[in-house]
Design an enzyme around this catalytic site. Sequence first.
Site, PDB file in Angstrom:
ATOM      1  N   HIS A  76       0.798  -1.053  -0.096  1.00  0.00           N
ATOM      2  CA  HIS A  76       0.042  -0.219  -0.068  1.00  0.00           C
ATOM      3  C   HIS A  76       1.059   1.317  -0.223  1.00  0.00           C
ATOM      4  O   HIS A  76       1.794   1.257   0.737  1.00  0.00           O
ATOM      5  CB  HIS A  76      -0.971  -0.073   1.147  1.00  0.00           C
ATOM      6  CG  HIS A  76      -0.284  -0.220   2.491  1.00  0.00           C
ATOM      7  ND1 HIS A  76       0.010   1.209   3.229  1.00  0.00           N
ATOM      8  CD2 HIS A  76       0.086  -0.926   3.226  1.00  0.00           C
ATOM      9  CE1 HIS A  76       0.425   1.072   4.352  1.00  0.00           C
ATOM     10  NE2 HIS A  76       0.498  -0.293   4.419  1.00  0.00           N
ATOM     11  N   ASP A  78      -0.515   4.427   0.916  1.00  0.00           N
ATOM     12  CA  ASP A  78      -1.127   5.342   1.692  1.00  0.00           C
ATOM     13  C   ASP A  78      -0.129   5.275   3.056  1.00  0.00           C
ATOM     14  O   ASP A  78       0.477   4.134   3.455  1.00  0.00           O
ATOM     15  CB  ASP A  78      -2.371   5.168   2.295  1.00  0.00           C
ATOM     16  CG  ASP A  78      -2.705   3.902   2.808  1.00  0.00           C
ATOM     17  OD1 ASP A  78      -2.273   2.772   2.148  1.00  0.00           O
ATOM     18  OD2 ASP A  78      -3.473   3.670   3.792  1.00  0.00           O
ATOM     19  N   ASP A 108       6.623   1.349   6.714  1.00  0.00           N
ATOM     20  CA  ASP A 108       5.090   0.862   6.601  1.00  0.00           C
ATOM     21  C   ASP A 108       4.503   1.894   5.576  1.00  0.00           C
ATOM     22  O   ASP A 108       3.948   2.778   5.911  1.00  0.00           O
ATOM     23  CB  ASP A 108       4.234   0.794   7.833  1.00  0.00           C
ATOM     24  CG  ASP A 108       2.897   0.531   7.771  1.00  0.00           C
ATOM     25  OD1 ASP A 108       2.478  -0.077   6.812  1.00  0.00           O
ATOM     26  OD2 ASP A 108       2.107   0.616   8.767  1.00  0.00           O
ATOM     27  N   GLU A 142      -4.992   1.446   2.671  1.00  0.00           N
ATOM     28  CA  GLU A 142      -4.994   0.119   3.876  1.00  0.00           C
ATOM     29  C   GLU A 142      -5.129   0.537   5.209  1.00  0.00           C
ATOM     30  O   GLU A 142      -5.589  -0.079   6.011  1.00  0.00           O
ATOM     31  CB  GLU A 142      -3.504  -0.115   3.506  1.00  0.00           C
ATOM     32  CG  GLU A 142      -3.213  -1.868   4.191  1.00  0.00           C
ATOM     33  CD  GLU A 142      -2.884  -1.750   5.569  1.00  0.00           C
ATOM     34  OE1 GLU A 142      -2.918  -3.014   6.325  1.00  0.00           O
ATOM     35  OE2 GLU A 142      -2.432  -0.615   5.857  1.00  0.00           O
ATOM     36  N   GLU A 143      -4.260   1.755   5.443  1.00  0.00           N
ATOM     37  CA  GLU A 143      -4.526   2.443   6.970  1.00  0.00           C
ATOM     38  C   GLU A 143      -5.798   2.639   7.357  1.00  0.00           C
ATOM     39  O   GLU A 143      -6.004   2.731   8.505  1.00  0.00           O
ATOM     40  CB  GLU A 143      -3.698   3.608   7.234  1.00  0.00           C
ATOM     41  CG  GLU A 143      -1.989   3.282   6.940  1.00  0.00           C
ATOM     42  CD  GLU A 143      -1.275   2.432   7.764  1.00  0.00           C
ATOM     43  OE1 GLU A 143      -1.948   1.851   8.538  1.00  0.00           O
ATOM     44  OE2 GLU A 143      -0.378   2.053   7.574  1.00  0.00           O
TER      45      GLU A 143
HETATM   46 ZN   LIG Z   1       1.198  -1.181   6.444  1.00  0.00          ZN
END
Ligand SMILES: [Zn+2]
Length: 447
Positions: A76, A78, A108, A142-143
């Site tokens: 991802h 985002d 991340d 995703e977050e």
């Molecule tokens: Zn992640």
Amino acid sequence: MEAAPPEEAVRYLSELLQIQTTYPPGNELQAAEYLAAILRAEGFEPLVLESTPGRGQVVARLKGDGSQPPLLLFSHTDVVPAEPEKWTHPPFSGAIQDGYIWGRGALDMKSIVIMHLMVMLSLKRTGTPLARDIIFAATADEERAGFEGMGWLVDHHPDLIRAEYALSEFGGFPLNLGGRQVFLCQTGEKGYITLRMRARGRPGHGAIPHDNNAIACLAQCLALLEQAGLPGHVTPTARAFIETVATVLPGVAGSLQNLLEGSPPSLTELRRLLGSNDLAELLNAMLRNTASPTYLHSDSGAVNVVPSLAEAILDGRILPGFDRASLLAELHAVLGSLAEGVEYEPIYEGIPLEFSLDTLLMRTIRTTLRRYLPTAALAPYLLPGSTDAKHVARLGTICYGFAPIQLNPNEHFLRLVHGHDERIAITSLLWGTQLLTEIVTDFCRAG
Ligand SMILES: [Zn+2]
């Protein structure tokens, strides 16, 4: 194998970190177009798709001979918000300093986006004959649970990303145990059940107390949950994790073996047993359903009025094999007679996942890691949190989280992620890219 020039991955990650993809508005379309341009220049035919305006995903495919089903590399673009004043380098600067690349998303998971990208570029450049298609997908949202990213892609374009196996985030980082590196591979993740918990009571004048106060009732319930915790359960993933830890910590191997046979101990007992707070907390979350209060509210509107309602939000997380009914039954059992005073309303739910530990891809990861680091161990683990694997698994895909990185002894992956000064060492990015490229090559190569 011919590796891509190292500076290339560093530059791509720095540039990707400079694209602000915090929600709102997300703006992942800019990241998708950035990645698509690189892929296009290498002869790929990437597709950029928007779920809603500005929320972009990019998908590209490297064709194999079709004799085996595809492998999906999903990530991802985002990121979560950052507080710039707390950072050494501005979180969206992509600063390259002191051997690190700094920025929100450095772990991340924009570094993994770039690792996946480099895998695609390397295999295309070397012209390695492949039995499987390799699919690259970098998505939005995703977050915030991925419904405008991977969830949308699974619903609207499943054929673009349908695969037998997938690799993504939340594994590949090492724990330092007993002087050895234990690399975690995410082979499952907990489900989530967010609950609104309500206690009702008798309203009245604050000057004339009675014994049916909603706030007091709710507080008693939360305190009891905190003290007692929910019962423990050993899933196959947790068992494999514990067995691996026992091999690197022979001093506690006997106690860990007892743990597998009896009923799992409390967090306090795990801390005493393992002598490591981080490991104890991670293992504790792998061994039980949990319900953390994350919000508390009651307001009668006046300081001298007893309210008739008090509410808490419980962030419930369930193990594979459990569901909402079983979580509620455990909450009831802990609360005993207090349970009659509260009611629950589910808000969000996501299913738990648990994949086989004995697959060709798992064996490939293990063998390749051993070739790189003969003394390192690989431990399957259950992520207490949640990723886009929940969406991808709906297509029947076996999803593992493994994107290898190396950390300094003073760095703790699970604290840097979403923390201040998120960063990745350049050496780690290059090492991880190389290792991941070999895993994917070994797994997908024809013949
Ligand atoms: Zn992640």
